[in-house]
Design a protein around this motif. Structure first.
Motif, short mmCIF file in Angstrom:
data_model
loop_
_atom_site.label_atom_id
_atom_site.label_comp_id
_atom_site.label_asym_id
_atom_site.label_seq_id
_atom_site.Cartn_x
_atom_site.Cartn_y
_atom_site.Cartn_z
N THR A 37 0.84 -1.19 0.00
CA THR A 37 0.00 0.00 0.00
C THR A 37 0.88 1.24 0.00
OG1 THR A 37 -1.67 -1.16 1.32
CG2 THR A 37 -1.85 1.22 1.20
N ILE A 38 0.60 2.14 -0.95
CA ILE A 38 1.25 3.44 -1.01
C ILE A 38 0.20 4.46 -0.59
CG2 ILE A 38 2.47 5.14 -2.42
CD1 ILE A 38 3.83 2.34 -2.18
N LYS A 39 0.51 5.24 0.43
CA LYS A 39 -0.44 6.22 0.96
C LYS A 39 -0.03 7.62 0.56
CE LYS A 39 -2.60 7.73 5.25
NZ LYS A 39 -2.59 7.60 6.70
N LEU A 40 -0.98 8.38 0.03
CA LEU A 40 -0.80 9.79 -0.30
C LEU A 40 -1.58 10.59 0.73
CD1 LEU A 40 -1.24 8.06 -3.13
CD2 LEU A 40 -0.90 10.30 -4.11
N SER A 41 -0.94 11.52 1.39
CA SER A 41 -1.59 12.34 2.43
C SER A 41 -1.41 13.81 2.07
CB SER A 41 -0.98 12.07 3.80
OG SER A 41 -1.10 10.71 4.15
N PHE A 42 -2.52 14.51 1.91
CA PHE A 42 -2.49 15.93 1.56
C PHE A 42 -2.67 16.75 2.83
CE2 PHE A 42 -3.35 13.71 -2.28
CZ PHE A 42 -2.76 14.46 -3.28
N HIS A 43 -1.66 17.54 3.15
CA HIS A 43 -1.63 18.32 4.39
C HIS A 43 -1.70 19.81 4.10
CE1 HIS A 43 -0.30 14.84 6.80
NE2 HIS A 43 0.42 14.53 5.74
N ARG A 44 -2.17 20.53 5.11
CA ARG A 44 -2.17 21.99 5.08
C ARG A 44 -1.78 22.49 6.46
NH1 ARG A 44 -7.56 23.43 4.14
NH2 ARG A 44 -7.82 23.67 6.35
#
Length: 184
Positions: free
Chosen positions: A110-117
């Motif tokens: 599993t490759i996880k993409l996490s979009f942060h601000r």
């Protein structure tokens, strides 16, 4: 743990992302994260396609080559189109990518993409949304992807899945991950 941090910026002030900075980071227990390598792609024509590529050796094979440029271009061209960028040279919005699950054989599952601000001057970050790619049969090929609205147009469609696939496959090709330690 190794992870990738990708930041897109609108340096020209035209309301479109025109620079992508990739930072290859390593997290060690009780230490600050270490930036091991950095790559930059620049879109000088504002068409969503990187024109200048400064990859270095981003696939960690020991040499700077056309393959490094191709990997950076694939990632940057896709990331530029997602609408997740910062005004000017700020760093408030960014994407992190990492392997979040491994097969018993040590292959990333599993490759996880996490979009942060970041939402405060002190840098408190908020996870805005995530996406992932999965290798269900542990053959080293990602076959399925989350239904995530990556480009934030209100619809999770085939373009979003195609973008997730490109970003995940580029991340795997960067070879910036380490399998978990085997227990004795």
């Amino acid at each position: 743990m190794r992870y990738l941090k990708a930041t897109a910026q609108d340096r020209s002030g035209n309301g479109k992302a025109d620079m992508v900075i990739l930072q290859f980071l390593e997290q060690k227990a009780n230490e600050p994260d270490e930036r091991v390598r950095e790559a930059v792609a620049i879109d000088i024509t504002a068409d969503g396609v990187a024109d200048i590529l400064l990859p270095g050796d981003i696939n960690f094979d020991g040499c700077k080559s056309a393959e490094d440029k191709a990997l950076l271009k694939a990632f940057a061209d896709t990331f530029l189109k997602q609408g997740w960028f910062n005004a000017g040279d700020t760093w408030r919005r960014y994407l992190t990518m990492q392997v979040s699950h491994w097969a018993k054989s040590g292959i990333p599952n599993t490759i996880k993409l996490s979009f942060h601000r970041c939402c405060s001057p002190r840098g408190k970050r908020i996870l805005v949304y995530t996406a992932a790619g999965y290798d269900g049969d542990s053959d080293g090929v990602l076959e399925s992807f989350t239904n995530s609205d990556l480009d934030q147009n209100g619809i999770a469609d085939h373009r979003d899945k195609a973008a997730i696939k490109v970003l995940c496959n580029a991340f795997l090709a960067f070879a910036w991950h380490t399998p978990p330690l085997k227990k004795p």
